[in-house]
Write a protein that holds these residues in place. Structure first.
Motif, short mmCIF file in Angstrom:
data_model
loop_
_atom_site.label_atom_id
_atom_site.label_comp_id
_atom_site.label_asym_id
_atom_site.label_seq_id
_atom_site.Cartn_x
_atom_site.Cartn_y
_atom_site.Cartn_z
N VAL A 84 0.82 -1.21 0.00
CA VAL A 84 0.00 0.00 0.00
C VAL A 84 0.85 1.26 0.00
O VAL A 84 0.36 2.34 -0.30
CB VAL A 84 -0.96 0.02 1.20
CG1 VAL A 84 -2.01 -1.06 1.07
CG2 VAL A 84 -0.20 -0.09 2.51
N GLY A 85 2.12 1.15 0.33
CA GLY A 85 3.00 2.31 0.30
C GLY A 85 4.04 2.22 1.40
O GLY A 85 3.85 1.55 2.42
N PRO A 86 5.16 2.93 1.23
CA PRO A 86 6.24 2.86 2.22
C PRO A 86 5.95 3.72 3.43
O PRO A 86 5.08 4.60 3.42
CB PRO A 86 7.43 3.43 1.44
CG PRO A 86 6.80 4.44 0.51
CD PRO A 86 5.48 3.82 0.10
N SER A 87 6.69 3.48 4.50
CA SER A 87 6.69 4.39 5.62
C SER A 87 7.56 5.59 5.26
O SER A 87 8.73 5.44 4.92
CB SER A 87 7.24 3.72 6.88
OG SER A 87 7.38 4.66 7.93
N VAL A 88 6.98 6.78 5.32
CA VAL A 88 7.74 7.97 4.92
C VAL A 88 8.47 8.60 6.10
O VAL A 88 9.29 9.50 5.91
CB VAL A 88 6.83 9.02 4.26
CG1 VAL A 88 6.23 8.47 2.98
CG2 VAL A 88 5.73 9.49 5.20
N TYR A 89 8.18 8.13 7.33
CA TYR A 89 8.87 8.63 8.52
C TYR A 89 9.47 7.43 9.25
O TYR A 89 8.79 6.75 10.02
CB TYR A 89 7.91 9.39 9.44
CG TYR A 89 7.31 10.63 8.82
CD1 TYR A 89 8.12 11.58 8.21
CD2 TYR A 89 5.94 10.86 8.84
CE1 TYR A 89 7.58 12.72 7.64
CE2 TYR A 89 5.39 12.00 8.28
CZ TYR A 89 6.21 12.93 7.67
OH TYR A 89 5.68 14.06 7.12
N ALA A 90 10.75 7.19 9.02
CA ALA A 90 11.37 6.00 9.58
C ALA A 90 11.71 6.14 11.05
O ALA A 90 11.64 5.19 11.82
CB ALA A 90 12.64 5.67 8.79
N THR A 91 12.12 7.33 11.47
CA THR A 91 12.50 7.55 12.87
C THR A 91 11.65 8.65 13.46
O THR A 91 11.17 9.55 12.77
CB THR A 91 13.98 7.94 12.99
OG1 THR A 91 14.24 9.09 12.17
CG2 THR A 91 14.87 6.80 12.52
N MET A 92 11.47 8.58 14.78
CA MET A 92 10.59 9.50 15.48
C MET A 92 11.38 10.65 16.09
O MET A 92 12.32 10.42 16.85
CB MET A 92 9.85 8.75 16.57
CG MET A 92 8.82 9.59 17.33
SD MET A 92 8.13 8.67 18.73
CE MET A 92 7.48 7.21 17.93
N PRO A 93 11.02 11.90 15.79
CA PRO A 93 11.73 13.03 16.39
C PRO A 93 11.32 13.25 17.84
O PRO A 93 10.27 12.78 18.28
CB PRO A 93 11.30 14.21 15.51
CG PRO A 93 9.92 13.84 15.06
CD PRO A 93 9.94 12.33 14.88
N GLU A 94 12.15 13.96 18.56
CA GLU A 94 11.80 14.35 19.92
C GLU A 94 10.92 15.59 19.88
O GLU A 94 11.22 16.55 19.18
CB GLU A 94 13.07 14.64 20.74
CG GLU A 94 13.89 13.42 21.06
CD GLU A 94 13.17 12.47 22.02
OE1 GLU A 94 12.42 12.98 22.89
OE2 GLU A 94 13.34 11.25 21.89
N ASP A 95 9.83 15.54 20.62
CA ASP A 95 8.94 16.70 20.71
C ASP A 95 8.23 16.63 22.05
O ASP A 95 7.33 15.80 22.25
CB ASP A 95 7.92 16.70 19.57
CG ASP A 95 7.17 18.02 19.47
OD1 ASP A 95 6.93 18.65 20.52
OD2 ASP A 95 6.83 18.43 18.35
N PRO A 96 8.61 17.47 23.00
CA PRO A 96 8.04 17.37 24.35
C PRO A 96 6.53 17.56 24.40
O PRO A 96 5.88 17.07 25.33
CB PRO A 96 8.76 18.49 25.12
CG PRO A 96 10.00 18.76 24.34
CD PRO A 96 9.67 18.49 22.91
#
Length: 990
Positions: free
Chosen positions: A42-54
């Motif tokens: 159905v499609g790739p993951s476009v965000y492989a890693t998660m950023p930090e956001d408090p």
């Protein structure tokens, strides 16, 4: 691990190990790609890693522990995470629009829920509160899974996700998103619904602006629909299976929706069903292996634009719309016709049913080839050489289609929009600042220096949620990307009354891109503060491969509190106290792609200014609202396409013009909405003003105009400001000014029936004509026409030509005869038109409906009575109720009458009268004569006397082409002289 038995009807998905923490290794930046085929991922993951956001809520964190294995129920925790994200936004008031008004006491700016890779079992509906965005991260997209026969989804339609109207407030009622709901999103996730969930709907997604359904896969086994309602931008969305892919409605309160680079596959009824003038712009979207492509509900007009898309193996018609004659008429047909607006451009069709069918006439347009490109097809009012000496109008379907192989047609799906920059390359500006001993995001301290330093040293800078104060322009290098994930919670602001932004003759932007840059700027809110006369939100000079997307300016419509003397009162959507600004979005010599933008800082001179550029520009969905003088301005521009442009003049902004074009060449607008609210203070002569421009094309426009408020109408759709010439019609399917390209060359087939719905009585016959018109260059050889009858219906066809050449028109008589013993009922027949074109054998089917028996033509018809007793009115006799309310004639009326207007001439068969008193055989009508108005006189067509039955049938003779009938009760009853009639049915055919 996911359950072992997960065989879906459409696709089988392999096992995935849940990864509930950040840090998955990503790859290089993904390139743009065509929508996936029916049998691929159905499609790739476009965000492989998660950023930090408090400020973000993280699913799977200690505060929100989940199973993530597809077995344990995660519904309650997911809902709690969404609630918390909404609560945080309600508390911080970032991006607030409605809070403080309309009974809402918290901010409505929403928040973010970060979802790590995993499989999350869902057993009940999840409410996605206003402006909450749920975003997935990982090497594969996170999946929300509905197991087989989940009770909540096993009956009536129910949503896995539902976009709701308000922020989360404990105990408050929950309603669906509407015209004051903004910014909600589902991004980079999959929804998988297993078998035996026939009521399942992947997501209900209705709202107003900045809604985003992006990089989402929805897979249904036997579910009802992938998406119900829609708003703003659906990008890289794949829906597989289900009865419907999308149940489409206009985005609230009537805006467009753009479907971009998406796929619909395997729907059992239709890929898309259109409701209430859905206003879809469909671009580079694949439709495959569905029972039907795009179809509308009855009696509804549609504005539909399809570009660069592909339909393959669609069993039924690719597009089904209503006949213009079946659409409810407007009160001013000279200005607003009852019509559809259809534009199909550069779109491929392979091994599918006919391109277009309109109902109920079943008129059909298509190409004679198995694979063909629709260069252009239009339906609706077409104005050519507008504002010129040769201006002309037509409403006929124009079809220009040419034969093309499948490999060539596949190329139309190639996207011009890259996937987001790889997350492994992101540098978090807050972390970068901390490494340099600086804190950012307070909204009160100047963050410019550290922001600029991060951009100078790194290509891609991620901006966590918060407010960032900038005292001068943030300047991007050609390779810079500036990324946020929530535009209503991530704000770049400037000080009020700043010297740097004070000069309107030297405008200065918050963010500026360089000439020729390949920049991506997305997911941000930009605020120029109330009084900065030279301020600009974005100055865009980047090149054709750049992208500005998912960006909003500050909202100035509402004033929730009086901050300074003279400010508007709470809730006043006005300009009584005006701020000052120059432009919202300023494209100065640049181009590229512009997606899902909202220019709503009405204190600026205009919202979207494009000037001094021949760099190709592509707009996909933009809302430009509340500016006092101009919404959209193009000066010295060529080579632009602006899709789904929506403007809105509001109250004190009544002097605003929707679009101004000066010295413009080769510019196209598609699917526009130019809106004036009911409370504007005065009229305006035109929506689009033209100065020294040519090659301008408008494909589809809607000019809202409540009939009872004159100021809300534009004086014309377009006008030449110099000459004063104008196009007064407010809604058009195609409007061309000057020459733009070679123009459409009619090519294709039209097949239709004079009457596609025949009605006849047993032992009788009815006739129609099947008409075939070919404008295709290819000769049609070995032509055959056939209609297969039934045991009770015989079909006879007149001769058909064996060969048809371009320009030929053939009319083939069709006679359908019912046997004397044919039972009442409706039968669907199919006319098949078979031919050979350039070596390929093709079959086109056209439906015919045959009704045997008569219809009750009196049901609900206008009726009048010679007299009435008390409240027993005449309409009771034609309401369909044979034992409830009735008509009773008045005392002293010796020969009571009922006169019925059947609405149109008909051939009448019999009248059936229900009379007397409920539960008793007494007081039936005794003697009744039925008259018909024939040649201006009442003539007797039926009579019954000495009646004591109910119902009683009165045969009618000589009643052909009758519109009005009169029942005369010459002896109303055997006892008291009153006629008592529960119901009159007049049976006949038209």
């Amino acid at each position: 691990m996911r359950p072992s038995q997960r065989l879906l009807a459409v696709v089988v998905v392999g096992a995935v190990t849940a990864a509930l923490t950040a840090g998955v290794t990503g790859g290089a930046e993904p390139a743009a790609a065509a929508p996936p085929a029916a049998d691929g991922p159905v499609g790739p993951s476009v965000y492989a890693t998660m950023p930090e956001d408090p400020l973000a809520v993280v699913l799977g964190s200690p505060e929100f522990p989940v199973h993530g294995d597809g077995v344990g129920d995660d519904t309650a925790v997911i809902q709690a995470a969404i609630d918390e994200a909404s609560r945080r936004g309600g508390e911080n008031w970032l991006g607030n629009i409605v809070g403080g008004a309309r009974g809402l006491e918290v901010g409505d700016g929403g928040g973010l829920v970060f979802v790590p890779e995993g499989i999350y079992r869902v057993t009940e509906r999840l409410d996605l509160h206003a402006s909450v965005r749920l975003i997935g991260f990982g090497s594969a997209r996170p999946e929300f899974y509905v197991a087989p026969a989940t009770p909540a989804f096993a009956g009536a339609p129910e949503f896995v996700f539902a976009a709701t109207r308000r922020p989360f407030v404990p105990g408050a009622p929950v309603t669906f998103g509407n015209n004051d709901t903004f910014g909600t999103g589902l991004v980079n996730v999959n929804v998988v619904v297993a078998e035996r969930n026939p009521g399942a709907v992947g997501v209900r997604f209705g709202g107003a602006q900045m809604f985003l359904l992006q990089d989402v896969g929805i897979t249904l086994a036997d579910g009802y629909a992938g998406i119900d309602h829609n708003a703003n931008l659906l990008q890289r969305v794949t829906v597989r299976g289900g009865q419907f892919g999308l149940l489409a409605f206009a985005a609230s309160p009537g805006w467009q929706t753009t479907i971009l680079d998406s796929t619909f596959a395997g729907q059992q009824v239709a890929a898309i069903r259109l409701h209430t003038d859905a206003k879809l712009s469909i671009v580079r979207t694949r439709f495959t292996d569905a029972a039907a492509g795009i179809e509308t509900i009855p009696a509804s007009s549609q504005r539909l634009v399809i570009e660069d898309s592909l339909f393959e193996r669609i069993a039924g018609p690719v597009i089904t719309l209503n006949d213009s004659a079946s659409i409810p008429a407007t009160s001013e047909p000279d200005l607003v016709q009852a019509q559809n607006q259809l534009n199909v451009l550069n779109t491929g069709v392979i091994d599918s049913g006919p391109l277009l069918r309109t109902l109920p006439s079943a008129t059909t347009w298509t190409s004679p080839h198995a694979g063909y490109r629709v260069n252009e097809a239009t339906l609706g009012l077409r104005v050519t050489d507008a504002l010129g000496d040769a201006e002309s109008r037509s409403i006929d379907v124009l079809l220009d289609a040419t034969r093309a192989p499948a490999a060539v047609l596949e190329r139309v799906l190639r996207s011009d929009i890259a996937l987001p920059p790889a997350t492994t390359d992101w540098v978090n500006v807050a972390e970068y600042a901390a490494e340099h001993g600086v804190s950012v995001g307070s909204g009160t301290e100047d963050d410019l220096a550290i922001f600029q330093q991060a951009l100078d040293e790194h290509d891609t800078v991620y901006v966590p949620m918060g407010a960032y104060l900038l005292t001068d322009t943030l300047r991007l290098r050609p390779s810079n990307d500036l990324i946020g994930l929530h535009p209503r919670q991530t704000w770049l602001t400037i000080p009020d009354g700043s010297d740097a932004f004070a000069d309107p003759d030297d405008p200065r932007a918050i963010v500026q891109t360089p000439p020729g840059g390949r920049n991506t700027v997305s997911g941000l809110g930009l605020d120029t503060a109330p009084v900065n006369p030279g301020s600009v939100h974005v100055r865009w000079q980047a090149g054709a491969q750049s992208q500005l997307s998912d960006v909003v300016t500050q909202f100035v419509k509402w004033a929730p509190e009086e901050i300074r003397p003279g400010d508007p009162a709470p809730g006043d959507p006005g300009y009584g106290h005006r701020g000052v600004g120059r432009y919202n979005f300023w494209v100065d010599g640049g181009g590229g792609s512009f997606l899902n933008l909202w220019a709503v800082a009405g204190w600026a001179d205009n919202g979207f200014l494009v000037e001094n550029t021949s760099v190709p520009g592509r707009v996909y969905e933009i809302s430009v609202e509340h500016h006092r003088y101009r919404e959209v301005v193009l000066r010295d521009v060529r080579n632009w396409v602006l899709r789904a442009v929506q403007t809105e003049d509001h109250i004190y902004g009544w002097e605003s013009q929707a679009v101004e074009l000066e010295r413009v060449r080769d510019v196209t607008f598609t699917n526009t909405v130019f809106f004036r609210v009911a409370t504007v203070l005065g009229p305006y002569p035109y929506a689009v003003g033209i100065v020294d421009s040519t090659g301008v094309v408008v494909r589809g426009t809607r000019g809202y105009r409540p009939d009872n408020v004159a100021n809300t109408r534009w004086g014309a759709t377009v006008a030449d400001v110099g000459s004063g010439r104008s196009v007064p019609e407010l809604e058009v399917a195609y409007l061309g000014i000057g020459q733009s390209g070679p123009g459409a060359r009619p090519a294709g087939l039209r097949i239709g029936l004079d009457d596609a719905a025949l009605t006849l009585l047993p032992g009788e016959s009815a006739e129609t004509v099947l008409t075939i018109v070919t404008l295709d260059p290819a000769p049609l050889e070995e032509v055959q026409v056939a209609i297969e009858g039934t045991d009770d219906l015989d079909v006879a066809l007149g001769p058909a030509p064996a060969r048809l050449l371009r320009g030929d028109e053939a009319g083939i008589p069709v006679t359908v005869a019912a046997s004397a013993t044919a039972a009442d009922g409706t039968t669907d027949l199919v006319a098949t038109f078979t031919f050979t074109a350039q070596g390929s054998r093709t079959v086109v089917e056209v439906p015919i409906t045959v009704r045997v028996g008569a219809d009750n033509l009196a049901l609900g018809a206008p009726v009048s009575a010679s007299s009435v007793l008390s409240g027993n009115v005449a309409t009771n006799a034609v309401d369909g109720n044979v034992s409830g309310g009735r008509w009773i004639s008045g005392a002293g009326d010796p020969v009571p009458t009922l006169t019925i207007d059947l609405g149109a001439p008909a051939d009448l068969r019999e009248a059936v009268i229900h009379s007397g008193v409920a539960g008793s055989d007494a007081l039936r009508v005794h003697t009744v004569e039925v008259d018909a108005m024939i040649d201006g006189e009442w003539q007797l067509i039926g009579r019954v006397e000495a009646n004591d039955a109910s119902p009683v049938t009165v045969p009618l003779e000589g009643a052909e082409r009758v519109r009005e009938v009169r029942l005369r009760f010459t002896r109303p009853s055997a006892s008291d002289g009153l006629a008592r009639v529960f119901e009159v049915a007049v049976l006949g055919t038209r």
